[in-house]
Design an enzyme around this catalytic site. Structure first.
Site, short mmCIF file in Angstrom:
data_model
loop_
_atom_site.label_atom_id
_atom_site.label_comp_id
_atom_site.label_asym_id
_atom_site.label_seq_id
_atom_site.Cartn_x
_atom_site.Cartn_y
_atom_site.Cartn_z
N THR A 8 28.57 -17.91 72.61
CA THR A 8 29.32 -16.96 72.15
C THR A 8 28.54 -16.19 71.04
OG1 THR A 8 31.59 -16.90 70.98
CG2 THR A 8 29.81 -18.77 70.14
N ASN A 9 29.27 -15.16 70.72
CA ASN A 9 28.90 -14.27 69.73
C ASN A 9 29.86 -14.03 68.54
OD1 ASN A 9 26.37 -13.14 70.39
ND2 ASN A 9 27.47 -11.97 72.00
N LYS A 13 33.53 -18.84 65.33
CA LYS A 13 33.34 -20.22 66.10
C LYS A 13 31.93 -20.95 65.92
CE LYS A 13 36.10 -18.93 70.33
NZ LYS A 13 35.77 -18.83 71.98
N ASP A 69 36.31 -21.98 76.04
CA ASP A 69 37.64 -21.08 76.26
C ASP A 69 38.86 -21.77 75.95
OD1 ASP A 69 38.50 -18.54 76.58
OD2 ASP A 69 39.16 -18.85 78.77
N THR A 70 39.42 -21.01 75.05
CA THR A 70 40.40 -21.72 74.52
C THR A 70 41.90 -20.69 74.66
OG1 THR A 70 39.50 -22.47 72.81
CG2 THR A 70 41.86 -22.03 72.17
N ASP A 152 45.97 -18.72 64.26
CA ASP A 152 46.08 -19.67 63.12
C ASP A 152 47.05 -19.50 62.26
OD1 ASP A 152 43.95 -21.16 64.21
OD2 ASP A 152 42.39 -20.78 62.71
N HIS A 177 42.37 -28.29 68.51
CA HIS A 177 41.97 -28.40 70.08
C HIS A 177 40.49 -28.36 70.07
CE1 HIS A 177 42.66 -24.42 68.06
NE2 HIS A 177 42.12 -23.91 69.05
#
EC number: 3.6.1.66
Length: 192
Positions: A8-9, A13, A69-70, A152, A177
């Site tokens: 990821t960038n 995260k 992935d979310t 959020d 999660h």
């Protein structure tokens, strides 16, 4: 210390996951391994997107890695935005636009049940593994809190009165999660 790339960038995260790893692994970003291209997310499932990204990094950089992935799945709108959560309000991927659109769509809706679901795919020594984390909750009627990212400020996890954006990173990571999926990943890595 073993190195592991998080495909990821997204700096939010990276920070969140680095805190969970507590220095047990050296976490590398895509930038750290010299991957400057945007990884495709054109599958129709969260599992497919996480697999696509992790596979790309493994195949092109030969680095042990994982990708996630979310999706936010809202009952009142048949599980949407789901795999399209980041692009719910358009290709600009704006958290504010996505939240505003969701609040508008749910205006007057009594059923505000939702869940966050994260799928993680790990490529470790040419083997693929998948992990999932789920947290159920409800969608607030307005923004609350200024921590976190994504949805959020409007997601209240089950059993709590605060949104994720009102919680400290430690509180959120303990029940989120991504936190739940990461705990499965970390437990797996500790057994290797």
């Amino acid at each position: 210390m073993r190195e592991l790339c998080f495909a990821t960038n997204n700096r939010n995260k990276i920070a969140e996951v680095s805190q969970m790893l507590e220095g047990k692994y050296k976490l590398l970003s895509l930038e750290d391994i010299g991957c400057n291209e945007e990884l495709a997310e054109d599958q129709d499932t969260l599992e497919g997107n996480s697999r696509q990204k992790a596979n790309y990094v493994w195949a092109n950089y030969n680095v042990n890695c994982f990708a996630d992935d979310t999706g936010l799945e809202v009952d009142a709108i048949c599980g949407e935005p789901g795999v399209y959560s980041a692009r719910f309000a358009g290709p600009q991927r704006s958290d504010t636009d996505n939240i505003n659109k969701l609040l508008h769509v749910l205006e007057g809706q009594e059923n505000r049940r939702a869940r966050f679901r994260t799928s993680i795919t790990l490529y470790l020594d040419n083997q693929e593994y998948q992990f999932e984390g789920i947290v159920n909750g409800t969608i607030a009627t307005e923004y609350k809190g200024n921590k976190g990212f994504g949805y959020d400020p409007i997601f209240i996890p089950e059993g709590h009165e605060k949104t994720f954006a009102e919680m400290s990173p430690e509180e959120k990571n303990a029940i989120s999660h991504r936190g739940r999926a990461m705990q499965k990943l970390i437990s797996f890595l500790q057994e290797q």
